[in-house]
Design a protein around this motif. Structure first.
Motif, PDB file in Angstrom:
ATOM      1  N   LYS A 100      60.240  48.232  72.265  1.00  0.00           N
ATOM      2  CA  LYS A 100      59.844  47.125  71.401  1.00  0.00           C
ATOM      3  C   LYS A 100      58.339  47.000  71.352  1.00  0.00           C
ATOM      4  O   LYS A 100      57.750  46.809  70.284  1.00  0.00           O
ATOM      5  CB  LYS A 100      60.452  45.825  71.937  1.00  0.00           C
ATOM      6  N   GLU A 101      57.740  47.166  72.524  1.00  0.00           N
ATOM      7  CA  GLU A 101      56.276  47.053  72.560  1.00  0.00           C
ATOM      8  C   GLU A 101      55.644  48.119  71.701  1.00  0.00           C
ATOM      9  O   GLU A 101      54.683  47.884  70.967  1.00  0.00           O
ATOM     10  CB  GLU A 101      55.782  47.213  73.999  1.00  0.00           C
ATOM     11  N   ARG A 102      56.204  49.292  71.770  1.00  0.00           N
ATOM     12  CA  ARG A 102      55.683  50.388  70.968  1.00  0.00           C
ATOM     13  C   ARG A 102      55.728  50.068  69.512  1.00  0.00           C
ATOM     14  O   ARG A 102      54.777  50.268  68.773  1.00  0.00           O
ATOM     15  CB  ARG A 102      56.553  51.613  71.151  1.00  0.00           C
ATOM     16  N   GLU A 103      56.888  49.587  69.117  1.00  0.00           N
ATOM     17  CA  GLU A 103      57.028  49.310  67.689  1.00  0.00           C
ATOM     18  C   GLU A 103      56.100  48.195  67.275  1.00  0.00           C
ATOM     19  O   GLU A 103      55.547  48.204  66.179  1.00  0.00           O
ATOM     20  CB  GLU A 103      58.471  48.902  67.396  1.00  0.00           C
ATOM     21  N   ALA A 104      55.969  47.228  68.181  1.00  0.00           N
ATOM     22  CA  ALA A 104      55.121  46.090  67.834  1.00  0.00           C
ATOM     23  C   ALA A 104      53.685  46.549  67.622  1.00  0.00           C
ATOM     24  O   ALA A 104      53.016  46.150  66.678  1.00  0.00           O
ATOM     25  CB  ALA A 104      55.193  45.046  68.941  1.00  0.00           C
ATOM     26  N   LEU A 105      53.237  47.432  68.492  1.00  0.00           N
ATOM     27  CA  LEU A 105      51.850  47.864  68.370  1.00  0.00           C
ATOM     28  C   LEU A 105      51.669  48.761  67.160  1.00  0.00           C
ATOM     29  O   LEU A 105      50.623  48.795  66.542  1.00  0.00           O
ATOM     30  CB  LEU A 105      51.423  48.619  69.624  1.00  0.00           C
ATOM     31  N   GLY A 106      52.729  49.526  66.850  1.00  0.00           N
ATOM     32  CA  GLY A 106      52.618  50.378  65.671  1.00  0.00           C
ATOM     33  C   GLY A 106      51.627  51.499  65.893  1.00  0.00           C
ATOM     34  O   GLY A 106      51.764  52.303  66.803  1.00  0.00           O
ATOM     35  N   ASP A 107      50.591  51.506  65.063  1.00  0.00           N
ATOM     36  CA  ASP A 107      49.643  52.611  65.144  1.00  0.00           C
ATOM     37  C   ASP A 107      48.808  52.565  66.400  1.00  0.00           C
ATOM     38  O   ASP A 107      48.328  53.586  66.869  1.00  0.00           O
ATOM     39  CB  ASP A 107      48.690  52.552  63.931  1.00  0.00           C
ATOM     40  N   LYS A 108      48.623  51.385  66.905  1.00  0.00           N
ATOM     41  CA  LYS A 108      47.704  51.294  68.041  1.00  0.00           C
ATOM     42  C   LYS A 108      48.388  51.617  69.361  1.00  0.00           C
ATOM     43  O   LYS A 108      47.788  51.495  70.408  1.00  0.00           O
ATOM     44  CB  LYS A 108      47.151  49.874  68.123  1.00  0.00           C
ATOM     45  N   ALA A 109      49.635  52.007  69.279  1.00  0.00           N
ATOM     46  CA  ALA A 109      50.355  52.249  70.537  1.00  0.00           C
ATOM     47  C   ALA A 109      49.725  53.415  71.280  1.00  0.00           C
ATOM     48  O   ALA A 109      49.310  54.394  70.669  1.00  0.00           O
ATOM     49  CB  ALA A 109      51.815  52.547  70.247  1.00  0.00           C
ATOM     50  N   PRO A 110      49.649  53.316  72.584  1.00  0.00           N
ATOM     51  CA  PRO A 110      49.104  54.444  73.340  1.00  0.00           C
ATOM     52  C   PRO A 110      50.056  55.635  73.229  1.00  0.00           C
ATOM     53  O   PRO A 110      51.252  55.450  73.072  1.00  0.00           O
ATOM     54  CB  PRO A 110      49.031  53.916  74.776  1.00  0.00           C
ATOM     55  N   PRO A 111      49.558  56.808  73.299  1.00  0.00           N
ATOM     56  CA  PRO A 111      50.434  57.968  73.133  1.00  0.00           C
ATOM     57  C   PRO A 111      51.445  58.042  74.268  1.00  0.00           C
ATOM     58  O   PRO A 111      51.198  57.583  75.366  1.00  0.00           O
ATOM     59  CB  PRO A 111      49.483  59.162  73.180  1.00  0.00           C
ATOM     60  N   LYS A 112      52.567  58.622  73.943  1.00  0.00           N
ATOM     61  CA  LYS A 112      53.631  58.683  74.938  1.00  0.00           C
ATOM     62  C   LYS A 112      53.203  59.557  76.097  1.00  0.00           C
ATOM     63  O   LYS A 112      52.557  60.573  75.917  1.00  0.00           O
ATOM     64  CB  LYS A 112      54.877  59.316  74.319  1.00  0.00           C
ATOM     65  N   ALA A 113      53.643  59.178  77.239  1.00  0.00           N
ATOM     66  CA  ALA A 113      53.282  59.977  78.413  1.00  0.00           C
ATOM     67  C   ALA A 113      54.089  61.263  78.406  1.00  0.00           C
ATOM     68  O   ALA A 113      55.259  61.283  78.068  1.00  0.00           O
ATOM     69  CB  ALA A 113      53.603  59.180  79.668  1.00  0.00           C
ATOM     70  N   ILE A 114      53.443  62.328  78.760  1.00  0.00           N
ATOM     71  CA  ILE A 114      54.138  63.615  78.798  1.00  0.00           C
ATOM     72  C   ILE A 114      54.852  63.731  80.133  1.00  0.00           C
ATOM     73  O   ILE A 114      54.224  63.580  81.177  1.00  0.00           O
ATOM     74  CB  ILE A 114      53.125  64.767  78.672  1.00  0.00           C
ATOM     75  N   MET A 171      65.637  65.301  65.079  1.00  0.00           N
ATOM     76  CA  MET A 171      65.473  64.583  66.335  1.00  0.00           C
ATOM     77  C   MET A 171      64.327  63.605  66.280  1.00  0.00           C
ATOM     78  O   MET A 171      64.346  62.589  66.930  1.00  0.00           O
ATOM     79  CB  MET A 171      65.265  65.570  67.485  1.00  0.00           C
ATOM     80  N   ASP A 172      63.320  63.996  65.520  1.00  0.00           N
ATOM     81  CA  ASP A 172      62.198  63.064  65.450  1.00  0.00           C
ATOM     82  C   ASP A 172      62.613  61.779  64.797  1.00  0.00           C
ATOM     83  O   ASP A 172      62.111  60.715  65.085  1.00  0.00           O
ATOM     84  CB  ASP A 172      61.061  63.689  64.634  1.00  0.00           C
ATOM     85  N   LYS A 173      63.604  61.911  63.858  1.00  0.00           N
ATOM     86  CA  LYS A 173      63.970  60.716  63.133  1.00  0.00           C
ATOM     87  C   LYS A 173      64.993  59.880  63.871  1.00  0.00           C
ATOM     88  O   LYS A 173      65.019  58.683  63.791  1.00  0.00           O
ATOM     89  CB  LYS A 173      64.538  61.100  61.764  1.00  0.00           C
ATOM     90  N   LEU A 174      65.835  60.561  64.603  1.00  0.00           N
ATOM     91  CA  LEU A 174      66.906  59.848  65.287  1.00  0.00           C
ATOM     92  C   LEU A 174      66.343  58.902  66.321  1.00  0.00           C
ATOM     93  O   LEU A 174      65.542  59.289  67.142  1.00  0.00           O
ATOM     94  CB  LEU A 174      67.838  60.823  65.978  1.00  0.00           C
ATOM     95  N   GLU A 175      66.812  57.704  66.316  1.00  0.00           N
ATOM     96  CA  GLU A 175      66.296  56.769  67.312  1.00  0.00           C
ATOM     97  C   GLU A 175      66.998  56.920  68.632  1.00  0.00           C
ATOM     98  O   GLU A 175      66.478  56.577  69.660  1.00  0.00           O
ATOM     99  CB  GLU A 175      66.488  55.345  66.803  1.00  0.00           C
ATOM    100  N   THR A 176      68.220  57.375  68.542  1.00  0.00           N
ATOM    101  CA  THR A 176      68.973  57.413  69.784  1.00  0.00           C
ATOM    102  C   THR A 176      68.522  58.531  70.699  1.00  0.00           C
ATOM    103  O   THR A 176      68.809  58.526  71.868  1.00  0.00           O
ATOM    104  CB  THR A 176      70.467  57.610  69.496  1.00  0.00           C
ATOM    105  N   SER A 177      67.834  59.499  70.145  1.00  0.00           N
ATOM    106  CA  SER A 177      67.435  60.611  71.013  1.00  0.00           C
ATOM    107  C   SER A 177      66.426  60.125  72.028  1.00  0.00           C
ATOM    108  O   SER A 177      65.609  59.274  71.746  1.00  0.00           O
ATOM    109  CB  SER A 177      66.837  61.726  70.182  1.00  0.00           C
ATOM    110  N   SER A 178      66.485  60.682  73.177  1.00  0.00           N
ATOM    111  CA  SER A 178      65.581  60.211  74.229  1.00  0.00           C
ATOM    112  C   SER A 178      64.205  60.790  74.014  1.00  0.00           C
ATOM    113  O   SER A 178      64.031  61.846  73.449  1.00  0.00           O
ATOM    114  CB  SER A 178      66.110  60.618  75.592  1.00  0.00           C
ATOM    115  N   GLU A 179      63.266  60.087  74.499  1.00  0.00           N
ATOM    116  CA  GLU A 179      61.889  60.506  74.261  1.00  0.00           C
ATOM    117  C   GLU A 179      61.571  61.791  74.967  1.00  0.00           C
ATOM    118  O   GLU A 179      60.873  62.638  74.486  1.00  0.00           O
ATOM    119  CB  GLU A 179      60.940  59.411  74.733  1.00  0.00           C
ATOM    120  N   GLU A 180      62.164  61.924  76.140  1.00  0.00           N
ATOM    121  CA  GLU A 180      61.825  63.113  76.935  1.00  0.00           C
ATOM    122  C   GLU A 180      62.179  64.379  76.223  1.00  0.00           C
ATOM    123  O   GLU A 180      61.474  65.353  76.260  1.00  0.00           O
ATOM    124  CB  GLU A 180      62.581  63.071  78.250  1.00  0.00           C
ATOM    125  N   GLU A 181      63.336  64.345  75.543  1.00  0.00           N
ATOM    126  CA  GLU A 181      63.764  65.582  74.896  1.00  0.00           C
ATOM    127  C   GLU A 181      62.761  65.993  73.849  1.00  0.00           C
ATOM    128  O   GLU A 181      62.413  67.138  73.701  1.00  0.00           O
ATOM    129  CB  GLU A 181      65.116  65.389  74.233  1.00  0.00           C
TER     130      GLU A 181
END
Lengths: 272, 324
Positions: free
Chosen positions: B62-76, A214-224
């Motif tokens: 896209k923004e995430r990928e563009a920033l790469g390492d500097k991207a802010p962590p995903k919101a929980i 899942m970590d690799k799959l791009e299609t998976s949603s982030e929430e999951e």
């Protein structure tokens, strides 16, 4: 009822609505009634017909059954036989049911607690919500995945978190001890077990591999992903508190005989 | 007013794509009186929302990928378990008081391996089909357990007899309309009694893809997510049902997982296919429990001392407050 009417008057002697057993129709009437466990004889006399408040004369009957019968006889002396007889019958019936009440209260009483429908519904929904369903992304067998909404899918993460280390330890220890023949036996064992469980194992495999990938799959949603990671984190954290996991896990005792016993049932006809 | 609505269905042709339709700011879909038109407008609005959402997601990614390492962590994302109201009775693993309590409470002899659990399973009066079968299956899951029929005996009379015959635990499965719906778990030599509401009982034949029956090996026990003091004591009660030394040969595991005050019981058999991959097979019955009350002594509804009762008015007020 079809043949008879019941009388609704509380002073009625027999309970049926007849000319002879109506307390309103007869000027001379008597009944036995009980109040709070004590029986009383109620009598109605024609002289008191003008005074409704004093109409019914009440006599307390003794607790002793035979004495009470005698008292009824005394009070209703010179009264028609029908009324006397019926009074005694009624008194007998009343005492019998009073005895039964007393006996029942001594035994265990079954208390009926009513279910409240709204609350039941609420609790059922909460339970369903509490059990997390596996959010399987685009699995190759979507029907199977949906049908298998086992709330214990997070358990997979659980299980392959902890036993690995113990398994490693056990493996190392066993490899140190055992020889090639034991290895061959173990493989045989696993093969047969795999055969038996092959049907479900494949689907589960795909699920597991889905979770892994899942970590690799791009299609998976982030929430999951977040939820998965969270759950794993929370599980591993909580596991530290359970008392049984603390003490060191022992290596698997390996004895040839026991393995053979295990394989026996699996070699029988496949049931699953 | 008619102009503001845009093209109307019934014209035959499909209206143009939603981007070209501009709604005046005071327009709301629910104001249209005509149901058909309103429905149509609503669907269109929904599609538009979905498109916007997707576009937003794409942009963010896209923004995430563009920033790469500097991207802010995903919101929980917030879940109810995240937002749980902090319970002051949560057990800290290093808490000495709790450790001391546990060393001296009624389960201490079990955890010191002085007693071997012996369990009596019974039902309420006159059990019907499912309950009987459930009892039998439960007896196969829990080692060293015996099922006895109730036949109208009073619990208060049973308990001294059980103690005399060396039983350590008593399980009473309450039944309603032929399905089990309650469980009373009582630790016998004067131990706590817990009363649960049982739901979603699945017998072995109703579980899909189940394995063969559980063998006689002692299963391993997993207790998940029992965080508060109350949860801790309940967890120990469950642990005390099973013998302390699991037989890993059997590869069986019984799990009590607590989530949002519901305890899910599952029974699995696992197998290692490789180092990192495990296959599991669900066997045995499954059910969920919800704690209703916990009593200090053995079962006594009138004179017992209740340690905890579920009070609906007080405890069910917040969706994020859990007690186990």
């Amino acid at each position: 009822t079809k043949t008879q009417n019941f009388c609704r008057n509380e002073y009625n002697l027999t309970g049926l609505c007849n000319r002879s057993s109506c307390p309103l129709a007869n000027s001379q009437y008597a009944t036995v009634r009980e109040e709070k466990g004590r029986c009383y004889l109620y009598m109605k006399a024609i002289e008191r017909a003008a005074f409704p408040r004093r109409l019914w004369e009440r006599v307390l009957l003794s607790k002793n059954y035979e004495k009470a019968l005698e008292e009824i006889d005394e009070n209703l002396i010179y009264w028609p036989r029908f009324i006397r007889h019926k009074c005694k019958q009624r008194f007998t019936k009343i005492t019998q049911y009073l005895i039964r009440i007393r006996k029942l209260t001594l035994k265990r009483q079954r208390k009926l607690v009513p279910l409240r429908r709204k609350i039941e519904r609420r609790e059922n929904r909460r339970e369903v919500r509490a059990a997390p369903t596996p959010l399987t992304p685009k699995s190759p067998l979507p029907a199977l995945a949906y049908g298998k909404k086992s709330p214990f899918s997070f358990q997979y993460g659980d299980i392959y978190n902890f036993p690995i280390h113990a398994f490693d330890k056990a493996l190392q220890q066993q490899e140190a001890e055992s020889e090639s023949e034991s290895d061959a036996e173990r493989e045989e064992d696993e093969d047969e077990d795999d055969e038996d469980k092959r049907e479900f194992v494949e689907a589960e495999d795909s699920e597991l591999s889905d979770f892994e990938d899942m970590d690799k799959l791009e299609t998976s949603s982030e929430e999951e992903e977040e939820e998965e990671a969270e759950k794993k984190a929370s599980h591993s954290k909580s596991k530290g508190k359970t008392p049984l996991k603390g003490p060191a896990r022992r290596k698997r005792p390996y004895i040839e005989i026991e393995y053979e016993e295990e394989t026996e049932p699996s070699t029988k006809t496949k049931a699953a | 007013a008619g102009d503001g609505r845009g093209p109307v269905p019934g014209d035959g042709t499909d209206p143009p794509a939603p981007e070209r339709v501009l709604f005046p700011p005071t327009f709301s879909v629910s104001e249209i009186k005509n149901k058909q038109r309103r429905h149509f407008m609503f669907l269109r609005w929904k599609q538009q929302q979905r498109k916007e959402k997707l576009a937003l997601k794409k942009k963010r990614r896209k923004e995430r990928e563009a920033l790469g390492d500097k991207a802010p962590p995903k919101a929980i994302p917030k879940t109810i378990e995240n937002q749980r109201v902090y319970d002051e009775t949560t057990v800290d693993p290093n808490d000495e008081e709790v450790a001391f309590d546990e060393a001296t409470d009624e389960f201490a002899p079990y955890f010191n391996r002085q007693t071997v659990p012996k369990i009596l399973i019974t039902t309420s009066d006159r059990p019907r089909g499912r309950t009987v079968r459930f009892c039998e299956q439960l007896a196969t899951v829990i080692p060293n357990s015996h099922v006895y029929y109730r036949r109208g005996l009073a619990l208060k009379r049973i308990i001294p007899q059980c103690i005399a015959r060396d039983f350590t635990d008593l399980i009473v499965i309450n039944e309603d309309r032929k399905i089990p719906n309650g469980l009373v778990l009582s630790h016998l030599p004067d131990g706590p009694t817990a009363h649960f509401r049982m739901s979603s009982v699945r017998l072995r034949k109703e579980i899909k893809r189940k394995g063969k029956e559980p063998t006689e090996h002692v299963p391993e026990v997993i207790l998940n997510n029992f965080t508060t003091r109350l949860g801790h004591s309940i967890g120990r009660m469950f642990a005390a049902l099973f013998p302390h030394d699991p037989q890993f040969i059997g590869r069986q595991v019984a799990t009590f997982h607590n989530q949002r005050d519901y305890i899910f019981f599952r029974f699995h058999r696992y197998i290692f296919k490789s180092e990192k991959k495990v296959g599991i097979q669900e066997l045995g019955p499954r059910f969920t429990l919800k704690l209703r009350s916990l009593q200090k002594g053995t079962f006594d509804s009138k004179f017992g001392e209740y340690e905890w009762i579920h009070k609906r008015r007080e405890m069910d007020t917040s969706r994020r407050k859990f007690h186990l």
